[in-house]
Design a protein around this motif. Sequence first.
Motif, PDB file in Angstrom:
ATOM      1  N   THR A   1       0.854  -1.186   0.000  1.00  0.00           N
ATOM      2  CA  THR A   1       0.000   0.000   0.000  1.00  0.00           C
ATOM      3  C   THR A   1       0.892   1.238   0.000  1.00  0.00           C
ATOM      4  N   GLY A   2       0.416   2.276  -0.632  1.00  0.00           N
ATOM      5  CA  GLY A   2       1.185   3.510  -0.665  1.00  0.00           C
ATOM      6  C   GLY A   2       0.317   4.686  -1.049  1.00  0.00           C
ATOM      7  N   GLU A   3       0.700   5.855  -0.581  1.00  0.00           N
ATOM      8  CA  GLU A   3      -0.002   7.066  -0.979  1.00  0.00           C
ATOM      9  C   GLU A   3       0.944   8.260  -0.890  1.00  0.00           C
ATOM     10  N   TYR A   4       0.632   9.243  -1.670  1.00  0.00           N
ATOM     11  CA  TYR A   4       1.351  10.518  -1.644  1.00  0.00           C
ATOM     12  C   TYR A   4       0.315  11.622  -1.475  1.00  0.00           C
ATOM     13  N   THR A   5       0.606  12.575  -0.605  1.00  0.00           N
ATOM     14  CA  THR A   5      -0.342  13.649  -0.325  1.00  0.00           C
ATOM     15  C   THR A   5       0.350  14.994  -0.482  1.00  0.00           C
ATOM     16  N   THR A   6      -0.305  15.895  -1.170  1.00  0.00           N
ATOM     17  CA  THR A   6       0.161  17.276  -1.244  1.00  0.00           C
ATOM     18  C   THR A   6      -1.045  18.183  -1.035  1.00  0.00           C
ATOM     19  N   ASN A   7      -0.862  19.244  -0.275  1.00  0.00           N
ATOM     20  CA  ASN A   7      -1.968  20.180  -0.076  1.00  0.00           C
ATOM     21  C   ASN A   7      -1.455  21.488   0.506  1.00  0.00           C
ATOM     22  N   GLU A   8      -2.220  22.513   0.270  1.00  0.00           N
ATOM     23  CA  GLU A   8      -2.011  23.792   0.923  1.00  0.00           C
ATOM     24  C   GLU A   8      -2.997  23.896   2.079  1.00  0.00           C
TER      25      GLU A   8
ATOM     26  N   ASP B   1       3.781  18.251   2.005  1.00  0.00           N
ATOM     27  CA  ASP B   1       4.011  17.067   1.179  1.00  0.00           C
ATOM     28  C   ASP B   1       4.306  15.910   2.119  1.00  0.00           C
ATOM     29  N   ARG B   2       3.647  14.783   1.899  1.00  0.00           N
ATOM     30  CA  ARG B   2       3.904  13.608   2.724  1.00  0.00           C
ATOM     31  C   ARG B   2       3.653  12.349   1.911  1.00  0.00           C
ATOM     32  N   PHE B   3       4.342  11.281   2.273  1.00  0.00           N
ATOM     33  CA  PHE B   3       4.080  10.002   1.607  1.00  0.00           C
ATOM     34  C   PHE B   3       4.263   8.867   2.597  1.00  0.00           C
ATOM     35  N   ASN B   4       3.706   7.720   2.230  1.00  0.00           N
ATOM     36  CA  ASN B   4       3.673   6.563   3.115  1.00  0.00           C
ATOM     37  C   ASN B   4       3.721   5.300   2.261  1.00  0.00           C
ATOM     38  N   LEU B   5       4.742   4.457   2.448  1.00  0.00           N
ATOM     39  CA  LEU B   5       4.924   3.232   1.673  1.00  0.00           C
ATOM     40  C   LEU B   5       4.977   2.040   2.621  1.00  0.00           C
ATOM     41  N   ASN B   6       4.221   0.972   2.294  1.00  0.00           N
ATOM     42  CA  ASN B   6       4.073  -0.145   3.223  1.00  0.00           C
ATOM     43  C   ASN B   6       4.084  -1.482   2.486  1.00  0.00           C
ATOM     44  N   PRO B   7       5.251  -2.136   2.329  1.00  0.00           N
ATOM     45  CA  PRO B   7       5.286  -3.478   1.752  1.00  0.00           C
ATOM     46  C   PRO B   7       5.137  -4.549   2.846  1.00  0.00           C
ATOM     47  N   THR B   8       4.461  -5.648   2.512  1.00  0.00           N
ATOM     48  CA  THR B   8       4.252  -6.738   3.470  1.00  0.00           C
ATOM     49  C   THR B   8       4.353  -8.084   2.765  1.00  0.00           C
ATOM     50  N   LEU B   9       5.062  -9.013   3.376  1.00  0.00           N
ATOM     51  CA  LEU B   9       5.177 -10.389   2.890  1.00  0.00           C
ATOM     52  C   LEU B   9       4.718 -11.343   3.982  1.00  0.00           C
ATOM     53  N   THR B  10       3.922 -12.333   3.623  1.00  0.00           N
ATOM     54  CA  THR B  10       3.536 -13.389   4.544  1.00  0.00           C
ATOM     55  C   THR B  10       3.998 -14.726   3.990  1.00  0.00           C
TER      56      THR B  10
ATOM     57  N   PHE C   1       7.845   3.118   5.392  1.00  0.00           N
ATOM     58  CA  PHE C   1       8.690   4.287   5.175  1.00  0.00           C
ATOM     59  C   PHE C   1       7.771   5.468   4.932  1.00  0.00           C
ATOM     60  N   SER C   2       7.856   6.469   5.780  1.00  0.00           N
ATOM     61  CA  SER C   2       6.987   7.634   5.622  1.00  0.00           C
ATOM     62  C   SER C   2       7.780   8.904   5.904  1.00  0.00           C
ATOM     63  N   ARG C   3       7.358   9.971   5.243  1.00  0.00           N
ATOM     64  CA  ARG C   3       8.032  11.261   5.402  1.00  0.00           C
ATOM     65  C   ARG C   3       7.004  12.384   5.300  1.00  0.00           C
ATOM     66  N   TRP C   4       7.258  13.427   6.049  1.00  0.00           N
ATOM     67  CA  TRP C   4       6.391  14.610   6.108  1.00  0.00           C
ATOM     68  C   TRP C   4       7.256  15.846   5.960  1.00  0.00           C
ATOM     69  N   GLU C   5       6.806  16.810   5.150  1.00  0.00           N
ATOM     70  CA  GLU C   5       7.505  18.080   4.989  1.00  0.00           C
ATOM     71  C   GLU C   5       6.491  19.218   4.981  1.00  0.00           C
ATOM     72  N   GLN C   6       6.771  20.255   5.777  1.00  0.00           N
ATOM     73  CA  GLN C   6       5.889  21.431   5.837  1.00  0.00           C
ATOM     74  C   GLN C   6       6.588  22.507   6.659  1.00  0.00           C
ATOM     75  N   GLN C   7       6.269  23.744   6.402  1.00  0.00           N
ATOM     76  CA  GLN C   7       6.752  24.815   7.270  1.00  0.00           C
ATOM     77  C   GLN C   7       6.186  24.592   8.683  1.00  0.00           C
TER      78      GLN C   7
END
Length: 802
Positions: free
Chosen positions: A303-310, A319-328, A343-349
């Motif tokens: 699962t993964g998503e990227y978000t950008t907004n004012e 700007d933020r994103f979130n990546l989630n790999p899973t193995l069973t 792996f996730s990251r967030w950037e903003q003033q």
Amino acid sequence: MKLSKKHKQRQKTIKAAGVLTVLLVTGQSGYAADTDKPVQFNIPAQSLSSALMRFSTDTRLQVLYDSDIAEHLQAPALNGTYTPEQALEKLLKGSGLNYRYSNDKTITLETSRQSQQQTGNTPTLAAMTVVGATEDDDPTAYAVTHAATATRTDTPISETPMSIHVIPKAVTDDQQTITVEESLRNVSGVVPRLSTITPNFEPTLIRGFASRQFIDGFTQYLNAGDQGSMVNIERIEVLKGANAVLYSGGNGSPVGGMVNLVSKLPKKEAFYEIGVKAGLYDFAQPFVDLNQPINDNILFRFTGEYTTNESNIDVLDTDRFNLNPTLTFTNNDDTNFTLQGKFSRWEQQDYQGLPATGTVTGNFRIRPELFIGPQDIDKSNSEFYGVWGTLDHQLNDIWSLTAKGRYSHSKFDTLAQNLFGADGFGADQPFFAPSTWGLINTELAQEQEEKSVQVYATAKFDLGPTKNTVLLGADFSELDDDGFMDFAMLADTVDLAAPIFTAPFSNPGAREQNQLTRNTTYGGYVQLQSTIYDRLHLLASVRRSNVTTDFVNTVSGAEFNSDSGRFLPNVGGLIDITDEFSLFADYSEGMRGQGGANYVSTPEPELSNQIEAGVKFDIADQLTGQLAVYQIERENVKVTDFTDPLFRSVTKGQQRSTGIETDMTWQVTESLSLLGNYAFTEAEFTDNLAGVPDGNHLPGVPKHSGRFWANYAFHDPMLEGWSVGSGIYAQSSAYLDKANLYKSDSFYTIDADIAYRTKAYKLGVSIKNLTDNDYFQRLNYFDTRVTPAQGTTVYFSGSVTF
């Protein structure tokens, strides 16, 4: 759980009417029954009807049969680990009955003649009555029956003598939730963080005190990275109060409670969902959910998503994103190993909010959308990555073993031109009358490295009139938290009545880590859950907990080492007064180490205890919920020693929270679902060591808060797939500061949505703050700041699944 008694009563009623008996026991929220996964059975020899009830409970499969077929049949004892199909074959041996799957979660029993008719395409069960529906079958089902967070075993909530609440995917889908904090308003007594604040700590409050966020049972400590992402969440479980027996890590157990985000896991059937959400303020959020089995023994999901907004706030650009790999990895028998990454990251003033003077008090007004600081200030950032594994192994018919381990790394760098007022960094009051504050360039940066191991064994067995589950476990966590906070002399002044920011931001110090903290927590525990005569449910557990903190400040030379051990209990009981009402009571304790600061003497660990009691109800399988009263005592709270010339800290403060809460869901009809909650919370200082009078209220805690939500899903053939929903959230005013001089506004906000969903497509429109209410909320930045509400905001969403 009392479902078996209810189904027995229904069986008599349905039999008298000459129709089918339908057995239904729902499972853990969001999980479909797995027909290939082995299950442990301990079913004594008894009537086939009763044995099938136990079978349905253990497997979470529906069993449909004509009451006349099984009326006089007996089933043999079934003890051991079998797949559902193997178990059914043993239970039905010699009965003359066959079975077939109506779908992947429903089994129909038939005589040989009925089977032949079915082969000839002749309907065999025309007059079928279905009572209830599983959460997977009915997307409007808001009630959840089981949760694992409170006990680490898959326990019915109605048998758990603690306040545990689950937010299922059905609720967040209907509300078209954007962030975790938005979804938490569905649980009473929770004051969620605000998404504009830099993710360098976890400000969410539960029952008036600080909480902790967990992912799959691992603590997030300061909760860096993309805190708000919903893309990888199957459900959210909220456990309230001091709960140290099973959960530690970081610097110890949470005080107010914990929010456990349960991740999505790979499934055996391949599917792919691709979608996007978009809205005002240039909001855009593309996302994917890709589930692809590699073979029968290796399953993969990403699962993964990227978000950008004012924002409605000037300057803010996120700007933020979130990546989630899973193995069973599974042998489809008795062993599963799941490997997860994030792996996730967030950037903003960095947004510090606005002071109390000029917003909620004072003789002038600050423009609500104002961003404090220069427009070209660099973005702050927050990042998390981690990998964790879970091994589940069924040792024999009674014992199972779980081993979990995680390595994670997180960091954040916060850049701000902070306000400085007559009251210091709190900055409630202007530095120069009537509306002028000082500005100071600051940088706060921290980096954490965590290693955690959890091992526990579970035994399930019956003994006389009791059904028992024993949990034996141990855990270890080591967290290194290193950082610095640099600030310069007064860089500029600003009149917030007519603000102009002329001084540029510059790094105020050497940017060298000078506060070095290592928190080590470890311990062992034993827990017994026992059900006596199907009506009395007891829980008793104890933990030997150790919390070690090593702290060094290389600038001031401050250094301390503390190592504390303590036995921490959790005992409770629940009794079924009727099939629909139960009474419960519970006592629990918590302990956690102190954070890095300059102390007068070696700090003692913070201690907490909670006592709660209440009633749980499940009326006609429609109205489900609980009412609880509680009290939490907190001691050894870190406070400033005002008698010390250096204003260092001591661990002597005391606080108390008391309250009453209720949460409920009501499935009024197949189409109409309702959700509601209310909390009355009194959180206060119980001494004057914090520099405020005994009895002052803790900041940020509203006395009253609540939520109501209604959703209607159309089942008319012309409108099949359409749904509409609307709800209101409201809370009373809350103090902004410890001195109780300033208050935020009381407010309410109304949301609404409309959606169209099929198996292949999802389309939706949601409106937040429908009535465009204008108010300020506490931001929890230096304890006292406020932020304005965002006006009416519209979001669109769409996805395709194939």
